[in-house]
Write a protein that holds these residues in place. Structure first.
Motif, PDB file in Angstrom:
ATOM      1  N   ASP A 164      15.048 -12.608  30.172  1.00  0.00           N
ATOM      2  CA  ASP A 164      14.387 -13.882  29.865  1.00  0.00           C
ATOM      3  C   ASP A 164      13.004 -13.960  30.508  1.00  0.00           C
ATOM      4  N   VAL A 165      12.888 -13.506  31.740  1.00  0.00           N
ATOM      5  CA  VAL A 165      11.587 -13.521  32.422  1.00  0.00           C
ATOM      6  C   VAL A 165      10.664 -12.462  31.829  1.00  0.00           C
ATOM      7  N   ALA A 217       8.356 -12.926  28.608  1.00  0.00           N
ATOM      8  CA  ALA A 217       7.031 -13.552  28.700  1.00  0.00           C
ATOM      9  C   ALA A 217       5.920 -12.529  28.910  1.00  0.00           C
ATOM     10  N   TRP A 218       6.275 -11.297  29.248  1.00  0.00           N
ATOM     11  CA  TRP A 218       5.287 -10.260  29.545  1.00  0.00           C
ATOM     12  C   TRP A 218       5.025  -9.337  28.365  1.00  0.00           C
ATOM     13  N   ARG A 219       5.577  -9.615  27.211  1.00  0.00           N
ATOM     14  CA  ARG A 219       5.394  -8.742  26.043  1.00  0.00           C
ATOM     15  C   ARG A 219       3.909  -8.540  25.767  1.00  0.00           C
TER      16      ARG A 219
END
Length: 164
Positions: free
Chosen positions: A116-117, A120-122
């Motif tokens: 889940d965290v 956000a870094w894709r």
């Protein structure tokens, strides 16, 4: 780092508590005097590329607990802006560790939390980290673990970088 037993706790030269018990490949403590696998040194500062290379080697060897320690070093020593990324990778490595130890509930929870965290870094992660592939891997492994599928840590190891 040298440790000594003092009272009931192992301590390093500065007196900080450090567990010197040998550990197996999944980080489980073994009795004192039993041969274990080498521990990862703590507090090593690495570049993102070095972190990923070392962690990948450990994951491929079926040692996700030890890969978690490498990610933890990056999380603690890296720039504040990247700490959530490295912490998510550490959580996913610990999730794989728990799953391989047979702790399905804890393993699946940590795999999903890290995914889940990391989602956000894709597309913006350092060192060509394959965030999209890792998110898919973690969620798929969590689903397998929920279904009771046994996990072999080495066979289930993710690829941290996309194939060139």
């Amino acid at each position: 780092m040298s440790t000594s037993q003092s009272g009931d706790r192992d301590r390093d030269e500065e007196g900080r508590a450090r567990n010197a018990r040998p550990r197996d490949g999944l980080g489980r403590p073994l009795p004192y005097g039993t041969p274990g696998v080498d521990r990862q040194p703590e507090g090593v500062v690495r570049t993102p590329a070095e972190t990923l290379a070392e962690a990948q080697d450990l994951l491929d060897a079926g040692r996700p607990f030890h890969a978690h320690e490498v990610f933890e070093d990056a999380w603690k020593s890296g720039p504040e802006s990247e700490r959530a990324l490295w912490r998510a990778l550490a959580q996913m490595a610990v999730g794989l560790t728990h799953a391989a130890r047979g702790n399905a509930r804890g393993g699946a929870r940590l795999l999903r939390r890290g995914a889940d965290v990391l989602a956000a870094w894709r597309g913006i992660a350092p060192a060509s980290l394959d965030t999209e592939g890792l998110v898919r891997w973690a969620r798929a492994l969590a689903a397998q673990v929920d279904q009771g599928t046994p996990v072999d840590a080495a066979a289930s190891a993710p690829r941290l970088r996309a194939a060139p």
